[in-house]
Design an enzyme around this catalytic site. Structure first.
Site, PDB file in Angstrom:
ATOM      1  N   SER A  87      46.366  41.520  37.827  1.00  0.00           N
ATOM      2  CA  SER A  87      46.277  42.938  38.173  1.00  0.00           C
ATOM      3  C   SER A  87      46.565  43.226  39.641  1.00  0.00           C
ATOM      4  O   SER A  87      47.004  44.325  39.981  1.00  0.00           O
ATOM      5  CB  SER A  87      44.893  43.481  37.811  1.00  0.00           C
ATOM      6  N   ASN A 100      41.167  35.901  37.773  1.00  0.00           N
ATOM      7  CA  ASN A 100      40.408  36.153  36.542  1.00  0.00           C
ATOM      8  C   ASN A 100      39.734  34.892  36.014  1.00  0.00           C
ATOM      9  O   ASN A 100      38.684  34.970  35.381  1.00  0.00           O
ATOM     10  CB  ASN A 100      41.319  36.774  35.480  1.00  0.00           C
ATOM     11  N   ASP A 128      36.253  50.412  41.898  1.00  0.00           N
ATOM     12  CA  ASP A 128      35.637  49.267  41.222  1.00  0.00           C
ATOM     13  C   ASP A 128      35.289  48.132  42.180  1.00  0.00           C
ATOM     14  O   ASP A 128      34.598  47.184  41.803  1.00  0.00           O
ATOM     15  CB  ASP A 128      36.540  48.753  40.097  1.00  0.00           C
ATOM     16  N   HIS A 132      39.887  45.926  42.984  1.00  0.00           N
ATOM     17  CA  HIS A 132      41.329  46.102  43.116  1.00  0.00           C
ATOM     18  C   HIS A 132      41.715  46.899  44.360  1.00  0.00           C
ATOM     19  O   HIS A 132      41.035  47.864  44.703  1.00  0.00           O
ATOM     20  CB  HIS A 132      41.889  46.807  41.871  1.00  0.00           C
ATOM     21  N   GLY A 165      44.527  41.406  34.048  1.00  0.00           N
ATOM     22  CA  GLY A 165      43.603  40.582  33.284  1.00  0.00           C
ATOM     23  C   GLY A 165      44.100  39.180  33.016  1.00  0.00           C
ATOM     24  O   GLY A 165      43.396  38.385  32.382  1.00  0.00           O
TER      25      GLY A 165
END
Length: 195
Positions: A26, A88, A169, A172, A59
């Site tokens: 991502s 991840n 979040d 990111h 992801g």
């Protein structure tokens, strides 16, 4: 001063028209923003003579990247592949030895197809424990040395601590951070193409 001059010289060296594959998650897929605002698109704008293919998926793990790699290599035949994977794996607490195994296979498969490889360092948040975080990051340094490839410093290291450059979040980077990432990645990629 000399370093600045060197970078300018390297970046001004004419290079062949290359195909560059970004294999990432991502952080490179432009999560949470229009695709044309992500750093990979900004990189395309800086390297119009080259073909930049974004093979990044939000992801994605190293296992997923490894599964997709053969078809990406076959379809794009890249001259250079930039590996930005592992975040991840770390966030899910996967064993470091699995991370190393997958990255090793990605690197060797890429090199077997004749592609130059750049590896992007990945770090996990400190709350995962110092032992895990250290063993995780060390893998990137070990692989870079073992396969004689350049290791790009983790581009999120300074961005992640600046709320103005992060999405809500807290994981990111936002649109404002993309120029910073591009400026960090561009000299490494340009130099790899000129070698």
């Amino acid at each position: 001063m000399l370093t600045s001059v060197f970078i300018l010289i390297v970046m001004s060296v004419p290079t062949y028209a290359a195909t560059i594959l970004i294999l990432g998650d991502s952080l490179s897929a432009g999560y949470g923003m229009p695709e044309d605002q992500g750093w990979v698109q900004l990189l395309r704008n800086q390297l119009p003579q080259h073909q930049v293919i974004n093979g990044s998926v939000s992801g994605e793990t190293t296992a997923g990247g490894l599964r997709r790699l053969p078809s990406l290599l076959a379809s794009s035949k890249p001259d250079l592949i930039v590996i930005e994977l592992g975040g991840n794996d770390g966030l899910r607490g996967f064993p470091p030895n699995k991370l190393k195994s997958n990255l090793t296979k990605i690197i060797t498969l890429s090199q077997q197809q004749g592609a130059k490889v750049l590896l992007t360092e990945i770090m996990v948040p400190p709350n995962y424990g110092p032992r895990y975080a250290k063993s995780f990051t060390q893998i990137y340094h070990q692989l870079a040395e073992q396969y004689t490839i350049k290791l790009i410093p983790f581009f999120m290291q300074d961005i992640a601590t600046d709320k103005a450059l992060m999405q809500r979040d807290g994981i990111h980077p936002n649109e404002q951070a993309q120029d910073t990432i591009t400026l960090l990645m561009l000299p490494w990629i340009t130099q790899a193409l000129s070698e």
